[in-house]
Design an enzyme around this catalytic site. Structure first.
Site, PDB file in Angstrom:
ATOM      1  N   TYR A 111      -0.909  -0.474  10.358  1.00 32.00           N
ATOM      2  CA  TYR A 111      -1.209  -0.940   8.992  1.00 32.00           C
ATOM      3  C   TYR A 111      -0.085  -0.511   8.048  1.00 32.00           C
ATOM      4  O   TYR A 111       0.423  -1.318   7.257  1.00 32.00           O
ATOM      5  CB  TYR A 111      -2.545  -0.353   8.541  1.00 32.00           C
ATOM      6  CG  TYR A 111      -2.928  -0.687   7.117  1.00 32.00           C
ATOM      7  CD1 TYR A 111      -3.428  -1.939   6.790  1.00 32.00           C
ATOM      8  CD2 TYR A 111      -2.796   0.262   6.108  1.00 32.00           C
ATOM      9  CE1 TYR A 111      -3.784  -2.244   5.480  1.00 32.00           C
ATOM     10  CE2 TYR A 111      -3.146  -0.031   4.797  1.00 32.00           C
ATOM     11  CZ  TYR A 111      -3.639  -1.285   4.481  1.00 32.00           C
ATOM     12  OH  TYR A 111      -3.978  -1.582   3.181  1.00 32.00           O
TER      13      TYR A 111
ATOM     14  N   SER B  94       0.867  -1.192   0.000  1.00 29.20           N
ATOM     15  CA  SER B  94       0.000   0.000   0.000  1.00 29.20           C
ATOM     16  C   SER B  94       0.894   1.229   0.000  1.00 29.20           C
ATOM     17  O   SER B  94       1.999   1.207   0.566  1.00 29.20           O
ATOM     18  CB  SER B  94      -0.867   0.019   1.257  1.00 29.20           C
ATOM     19  OG  SER B  94      -1.498   1.281   1.392  1.00 29.20           O
TER      20      SER B  94
HETATM   21  N1  LIG Z   1      -8.824  -1.015  -0.768  1.00 30.16           N
HETATM   22  C1  LIG Z   1      -7.823  -0.176  -0.546  1.00 30.16           C
HETATM   23  O1  LIG Z   1      -8.000   1.047  -0.455  1.00 30.16           O
HETATM   24  C2  LIG Z   1      -6.429  -0.728  -0.410  1.00 30.16           C
HETATM   25  C3  LIG Z   1      -5.346   0.160  -0.525  1.00 30.16           C
HETATM   26  C4  LIG Z   1      -4.058  -0.316  -0.390  1.00 30.16           C
HETATM   27  C5  LIG Z   1      -3.852  -1.672  -0.181  1.00 30.16           C
HETATM   28  N2  LIG Z   1      -4.920  -2.529  -0.049  1.00 30.16           N
HETATM   29  C6  LIG Z   1      -4.642  -3.935   0.221  1.00 30.16           C
HETATM   30  O2  LIG Z   1      -5.315  -4.743  -0.714  1.00 30.16           O
HETATM   31  C7  LIG Z   1      -5.484  -6.047  -0.162  1.00 30.16           C
HETATM   32  C8  LIG Z   1      -6.901  -6.519  -0.449  1.00 30.16           C
HETATM   33  O3  LIG Z   1      -7.812  -5.714   0.270  1.00 30.16           O
HETATM   34  P1  LIG Z   1      -9.169  -5.178  -0.343  1.00 30.16           P
HETATM   35  O4  LIG Z   1      -9.043  -3.715  -0.462  1.00 30.16           O
HETATM   36  O5  LIG Z   1      -9.530  -5.958  -1.534  1.00 30.16           O
HETATM   37  O6  LIG Z   1     -10.159  -5.431   0.879  1.00 30.16           O
HETATM   38  P2  LIG Z   1     -11.298  -6.500   1.129  1.00 30.16           P
HETATM   39  O7  LIG Z   1     -12.342  -6.417   0.091  1.00 30.16           O
HETATM   40  O8  LIG Z   1     -11.674  -6.307   2.566  1.00 30.16           O
HETATM   41  O9  LIG Z   1     -10.553  -7.882   0.931  1.00 30.16           O
HETATM   42  C9  LIG Z   1      -9.749  -8.468   1.911  1.00 30.16           C
HETATM   43  C10 LIG Z   1      -9.646  -9.942   1.604  1.00 30.16           C
HETATM   44  O10 LIG Z   1      -8.822 -10.556   2.599  1.00 30.16           O
HETATM   45  C11 LIG Z   1      -9.523 -11.661   3.149  1.00 30.16           C
HETATM   46  N3  LIG Z   1      -9.179 -11.840   4.551  1.00 30.16           N
HETATM   47  C12 LIG Z   1      -9.344 -10.944   5.569  1.00 30.16           C
HETATM   48  N4  LIG Z   1      -8.942 -11.486   6.723  1.00 30.16           N
HETATM   49  C13 LIG Z   1      -8.537 -12.746   6.433  1.00 30.16           C
HETATM   50  C14 LIG Z   1      -8.009 -13.825   7.185  1.00 30.16           C
HETATM   51  N5  LIG Z   1      -7.857 -13.719   8.519  1.00 30.16           N
HETATM   52  N6  LIG Z   1      -7.690 -14.979   6.563  1.00 30.16           N
HETATM   53  C15 LIG Z   1      -7.865 -15.104   5.238  1.00 30.16           C
HETATM   54  N7  LIG Z   1      -8.328 -14.122   4.461  1.00 30.16           N
HETATM   55  C16 LIG Z   1      -8.670 -12.969   5.050  1.00 30.16           C
HETATM   56  C17 LIG Z   1     -11.006 -11.324   3.000  1.00 30.16           C
HETATM   57  O11 LIG Z   1     -11.803 -12.483   2.900  1.00 30.16           O
HETATM   58  P3  LIG Z   1     -12.606 -13.218   4.098  1.00 30.16           P
HETATM   59  O12 LIG Z   1     -13.262 -12.153   4.912  1.00 30.16           O
HETATM   60  O13 LIG Z   1     -13.546 -14.110   3.339  1.00 30.16           O
HETATM   61  O14 LIG Z   1     -11.577 -14.003   4.839  1.00 30.16           O
HETATM   62  C18 LIG Z   1     -11.005 -10.630   1.643  1.00 30.16           C
HETATM   63  O15 LIG Z   1     -11.083 -11.590   0.614  1.00 30.16           O
HETATM   64  C19 LIG Z   1      -5.116  -5.929   1.313  1.00 30.16           C
HETATM   65  O16 LIG Z   1      -3.815  -6.452   1.512  1.00 30.16           O
HETATM   66  C20 LIG Z   1      -5.136  -4.440   1.558  1.00 30.16           C
HETATM   67  O17 LIG Z   1      -4.295  -4.073   2.627  1.00 30.16           O
HETATM   68  C21 LIG Z   1      -6.187  -2.082  -0.169  1.00 30.16           C
END
Ligand SMILES: NC(=O)c1ccc[n+]([C@@H]2O[C@H](COP(=O)([O-])OP(=O)(O)OC[C@H]3O[C@@H](n4cnc5c(N)ncnc54)[C@H](OP(=O)(O)O)[C@@H]3O)[C@@H](O)[C@H]2O)c1
Length: 279
Positions: A169, A156
């Site tokens: 984070y 990120s």
């Molecule tokens: N969205 C943003 O603004 C943003 C910005 C920078 C970086 N990111 C990064 O992008 C990545 C994906 O996030 P996202 O934005 O797509 O958010 P998201 O929609 O909340 O997706 C997170 C994913 O991680 C899984 N997860 C959460 N806790 C878990 C656990 N304990 N074990 C296994 N799986 C788990 C969730 O599935 P389940 O709940 O089914 O387990 C979900 O599939 C993350 O690493 C996040 O830090 C996001």
């Protein structure tokens, strides 16, 4: 579905990932991970989806099998639980068809450091760093032996910005960037590609899950645009891909400034500004 023509059947037999490797994606039940799943399925890759919510992964898999004709396995796992994590590690070690790991699962926790519960911040460190590290460590030796394979680590821009009020984070994402850059240096000569992807605010559930209101942000990227841009970086074999950074020269200048310091770190004596009368 993309048709992959195998030009060398003997090579395919000895190396099952040669033609079109399977892709294991963590956090594939929603957001960025689910979008990677869709995009890699469209490219003709079989998938292994990993997350906690089996029902959501089943629904996604059913749709993608119909749309793209690829084979999709589901591994239900809470990556903060050592037993579940070990099962995913074993799959990565043993399944020679898997040639791409997308280390995407991640979470944030709201509030300032003194408001956050110790167990909550420890849990996001376990998910965002330990699980990501263990999965990379499980698969990298096999990739290096094969002389091919790719690891995509989702970091990120917060990992570059202590100013963004997400200290723990951001620290986990700084780990992801450093690990990816180091692994890239180690593994590129062995034929293994490592990419760090640094999104900024992207429209997914992560905001709601951590109690933040996405509507208060100055700008938000749609998840499809983010993943498509990250895949442009992937296809170019970029070590670090920052889709929202419009001026790439800023990143290059940042890296050059960091690298310029390195030779100066080897010193017998402290810098003049730290010299005391005794030294
Ligand atoms: N969205 C943003 O603004 C943003 C910005 C920078 C970086 N990111 C990064 O992008 C990545 C994906 O996030 P996202 O934005 O797509 O958010 P998201 O929609 O909340 O997706 C997170 C994913 O991680 C899984 N997860 C959460 N806790 C878990 C656990 N304990 N074990 C296994 N799986 C788990 C969730 O599935 P389940 O709940 O089914 O387990 C979900 O599939 C993350 O690493 C996040 O830090 C996001």
């Amino acid at each position: 579905m993309t048709t992959i023509i195998n030009m060398d059947p003997a090579r395919e037999e000895s190396n099952p990932m040669a033609a079109s490797p399977s892709v294991l994606i963590t956090g594939a039940s929603s957001g960025i991970g689910a979008t990677y799943a869709e995009r890699f399925a469209r490219r003709g890759h079989d998938l292994v989806l990993v997350a906690r919510d089996r029902a959501r992964m089943e629904a996604l898999a059913t749709r993608l099998r119909q749309e793209s004709g690829v084979a999709i396995d589901i591994l239900q796992a809470d990556l903060t639980q050592p037993g579940d994590l070990a099962a995913v590690e074993t799959r990565l070690r043993d399944d020679a068809r898997i040639g791409i790991l997308v280390n995407n699962a991640g979470a944030n926790v709201g509030g300032s450091f003194i408001e956050q519960a110790t167990d909550d911040v420890a849990r996001i460190v376990a998910l965002n760093t330990t699980a990501l590290l263990r999965l990379a460590s499980a698969v990298a030796p096999r990739f290096a032996r094969a002389g091919e394979g790719a690891i995509i680590n989702i970091g990120s821009v917060v990992g570059l910005a202590p100013e963004f009020n997400a200290t723990v984070y951001g620290a986990t994402k700084a780990f992801v960037l450093f690990l990816s850059q180091g692994l890239s240096l180690e593994l590129a000569p062995r034929g293994v590609y490592v990419q760090a992807v640094l999104p900024a605010a992207t429209r997914t559930e992560i905001w709601e899950r951590s109690g933040a209101d996405i509507n208060t942000l100055p700008a938000v990227m749609e998840v499809g645009e983010l993943v498509d841009a990250a895949l442009v970086g992937f296809d170019r074999r970029e070590a670090v891909t920052i889709p929202p950074l419009h001026d790439a020269a800023q990143w290059e200048a940042y890296q050059a400034a960091r690298q310029a310091m390195l030779p100066g770190f080897w010193q017998e004596h402290a810098a003049a500004r730290y010299q005391t009368a005794r030294s």
